[in-house]
Motif scaffolding. Structure first.
Motif, PDB file in Angstrom:
ATOM      1  N   PHE A  90       0.824  -1.208   0.000  1.00 24.59           N
ATOM      2  CA  PHE A  90       0.000   0.000   0.000  1.00 24.59           C
ATOM      3  C   PHE A  90       0.860   1.261   0.000  1.00 24.59           C
ATOM      4  O   PHE A  90       0.563   2.223  -0.728  1.00 24.59           O
ATOM      5  CB  PHE A  90      -0.928   0.005   1.213  1.00 24.59           C
ATOM      6  N   PHE A  91       1.919   1.283   0.793  1.00 25.36           N
ATOM      7  CA  PHE A  91       2.717   2.502   0.944  1.00 25.36           C
ATOM      8  C   PHE A  91       3.859   2.596  -0.076  1.00 25.36           C
ATOM      9  O   PHE A  91       4.270   3.712  -0.414  1.00 25.36           O
ATOM     10  CB  PHE A  91       3.283   2.589   2.366  1.00 25.36           C
ATOM     11  N   ALA A  92       4.378   1.483  -0.548  1.00 28.20           N
ATOM     12  CA  ALA A  92       5.497   1.535  -1.491  1.00 28.20           C
ATOM     13  C   ALA A  92       5.136   2.245  -2.797  1.00 28.20           C
ATOM     14  O   ALA A  92       5.936   3.047  -3.298  1.00 28.20           O
ATOM     15  CB  ALA A  92       6.018   0.122  -1.761  1.00 28.20           C
ATOM     16  N   PRO A  93       3.965   2.004  -3.389  1.00 25.24           N
ATOM     17  CA  PRO A  93       3.635   2.761  -4.611  1.00 25.24           C
ATOM     18  C   PRO A  93       3.537   4.268  -4.381  1.00 25.24           C
ATOM     19  O   PRO A  93       3.921   5.060  -5.258  1.00 25.24           O
ATOM     20  CB  PRO A  93       2.283   2.168  -5.035  1.00 25.24           C
ATOM     21  N   SER A 140      11.626   1.897  -3.333  1.00 20.76           N
ATOM     22  CA  SER A 140      10.203   1.566  -3.405  1.00 20.76           C
ATOM     23  C   SER A 140       9.975   0.343  -4.285  1.00 20.76           C
ATOM     24  O   SER A 140       9.199  -0.556  -3.921  1.00 20.76           O
ATOM     25  CB  SER A 140       9.418   2.760  -3.950  1.00 20.76           C
ATOM     26  N   VAL A 141      10.632   0.309  -5.449  1.00 20.26           N
ATOM     27  CA  VAL A 141      10.487  -0.863  -6.322  1.00 20.26           C
ATOM     28  C   VAL A 141      11.025  -2.110  -5.631  1.00 20.26           C
ATOM     29  O   VAL A 141      10.426  -3.196  -5.703  1.00 20.26           O
ATOM     30  CB  VAL A 141      11.217  -0.616  -7.661  1.00 20.26           C
ATOM     31  N   LEU A 142      12.147  -1.970  -4.950  1.00 22.49           N
ATOM     32  CA  LEU A 142      12.719  -3.096  -4.228  1.00 22.49           C
ATOM     33  C   LEU A 142      11.775  -3.579  -3.130  1.00 22.49           C
ATOM     34  O   LEU A 142      11.625  -4.794  -2.906  1.00 22.49           O
ATOM     35  CB  LEU A 142      14.065  -2.699  -3.634  1.00 22.49           C
ATOM     36  N   LEU A 185       2.199   7.867  12.488  1.00 24.14           N
ATOM     37  CA  LEU A 185       1.510   6.743  11.859  1.00 24.14           C
ATOM     38  C   LEU A 185       2.499   5.872  11.094  1.00 24.14           C
ATOM     39  O   LEU A 185       2.440   4.639  11.165  1.00 24.14           O
ATOM     40  CB  LEU A 185       0.415   7.247  10.922  1.00 24.14           C
ATOM     41  N   GLY A 186       3.410   6.505  10.391  1.00 25.81           N
ATOM     42  CA  GLY A 186       4.434   5.747   9.667  1.00 25.81           C
ATOM     43  C   GLY A 186       5.336   4.971  10.608  1.00 25.81           C
ATOM     44  O   GLY A 186       5.726   3.836  10.310  1.00 25.81           O
ATOM     45  N   VAL A 187       5.673   5.580  11.742  1.00 31.75           N
ATOM     46  CA  VAL A 187       6.514   4.893  12.718  1.00 31.75           C
ATOM     47  C   VAL A 187       5.799   3.671  13.280  1.00 31.75           C
ATOM     48  O   VAL A 187       6.374   2.576  13.378  1.00 31.75           O
ATOM     49  CB  VAL A 187       6.920   5.854  13.855  1.00 31.75           C
ATOM     50  N   VAL A 188       4.531   3.830  13.634  1.00 30.59           N
ATOM     51  CA  VAL A 188       3.766   2.714  14.205  1.00 30.59           C
ATOM     52  C   VAL A 188       3.622   1.583  13.182  1.00 30.59           C
ATOM     53  O   VAL A 188       3.816   0.402  13.509  1.00 30.59           O
ATOM     54  CB  VAL A 188       2.389   3.213  14.686  1.00 30.59           C
ATOM     55  N   LEU A 189       3.284   1.923  11.949  1.00 30.68           N
ATOM     56  CA  LEU A 189       3.118   0.895  10.919  1.00 30.68           C
ATOM     57  C   LEU A 189       4.441   0.209  10.595  1.00 30.68           C
ATOM     58  O   LEU A 189       4.487  -1.003  10.352  1.00 30.68           O
ATOM     59  CB  LEU A 189       2.517   1.512   9.652  1.00 30.68           C
ATOM     60  N   GLY A 190       5.524   0.976  10.599  1.00 30.89           N
ATOM     61  CA  GLY A 190       6.829   0.374  10.347  1.00 30.89           C
ATOM     62  C   GLY A 190       7.225  -0.617  11.424  1.00 30.89           C
ATOM     63  O   GLY A 190       7.725  -1.712  11.126  1.00 30.89           O
TER      64      GLY A 190
END
Length: 214
Positions: A90-93, A140-142, A185-190
């Motif tokens: 979801f986040f990489a694209p 992101s592609v990786l 939010l990014g920290v929690v999801l990571g």
């Protein structure tokens, strides 16, 4: 006087009964060998034992025994792996689009002339922005590719995503402490993705998938 060596109706061509006791099993009956274990689908009661499976093949207690051809793969993907892969996809694209946009802005800046200021040593701001955008695109592609590897239960996907997520977390924490936003939010999801990939259920899934590929 009864002949003890007389052949009954169930005797085979060599004069011996094909099963102990001379009884011919009927349809649906269970054949038991001398060890007391029922025969498997192979019909050989002498090969059946406590470690035999339903196909007459000994498993010897191996939890990774490969099933006979035609059976579906019974290794179930845990929900932790599924959730981690979906979050990455979801986040990489979005990160990929952000990197492409940064490269575009950096290229426009270089086309319209550079200022006298420099960043990262001798780099002009436009060139630096282009390089940063290129790095984001590559990562992101990786991450998308490694997400597929994680979905398939491959160790390389889990390790690669752990490295990427660790770097992203460091960058997010530094920017958060620097007062440049609040990307909590990014920290929690990571953190969730990293923990989910290394839970016991996820590790068991990766090991079972590796055993099936051998």
């Amino acid at each position: 006087m009864t002949d003890p060596y007389a052949h009954g109706p169930s005797a085979g061509p060599n004069g011996y009964s094909p099963v102990p006791g001379g009884a011919v099993p009927g349809p649906g009956s269970q054949v038991h060998g001398p060890n007391g274990y029922a025969a498997g689908a192979s019909g050989n009661a002498y090969l059946a034992g406590p470690d035999s499976n339903a196909y007459g093949r000994p498993d010897h207690g191996n939890p990774y025994a490969v099933p006979p051809p035609g059976l579906p793969d019974r290794v179930r993907r845990p929900g932790w792996i599924t959730a981690a892969a979906i979050i990455v996809w979801f986040f990489a694209p979005w990160a990929l689009l952000a990197g492409l946009f940064a490269m575009f802005i950096g290229g426009i800046s270089q086309m319209w002339g550079e200022s006298d200021s420099t960043v990262f040593g001798d780099l002009q701001p436009g060139a630096a922005l282009t390089l940063i955008g290129l790095g984001i695109v590559v990562v992101s592609v990786l991450a998308i590719v490694l997400g597929v590897q994680l979905w398939q239960g491959k160790q390389v996907g889990r390790i690669g995503l752990t490295v990427i997520m660790a770097g992203a977390l460091v960058w997010l924490v530094v920017h958060t402490w620097g007062g440049e936003g609040s990307p909590w939010l990014g920290v929690v999801l990571g953190v969730f993705v990293v923990v989910a990939m290394w839970l016991p259920a996820s590790t068991r899934y990766v090991r079972e998938r590796a055993a099936r590929r051998r």
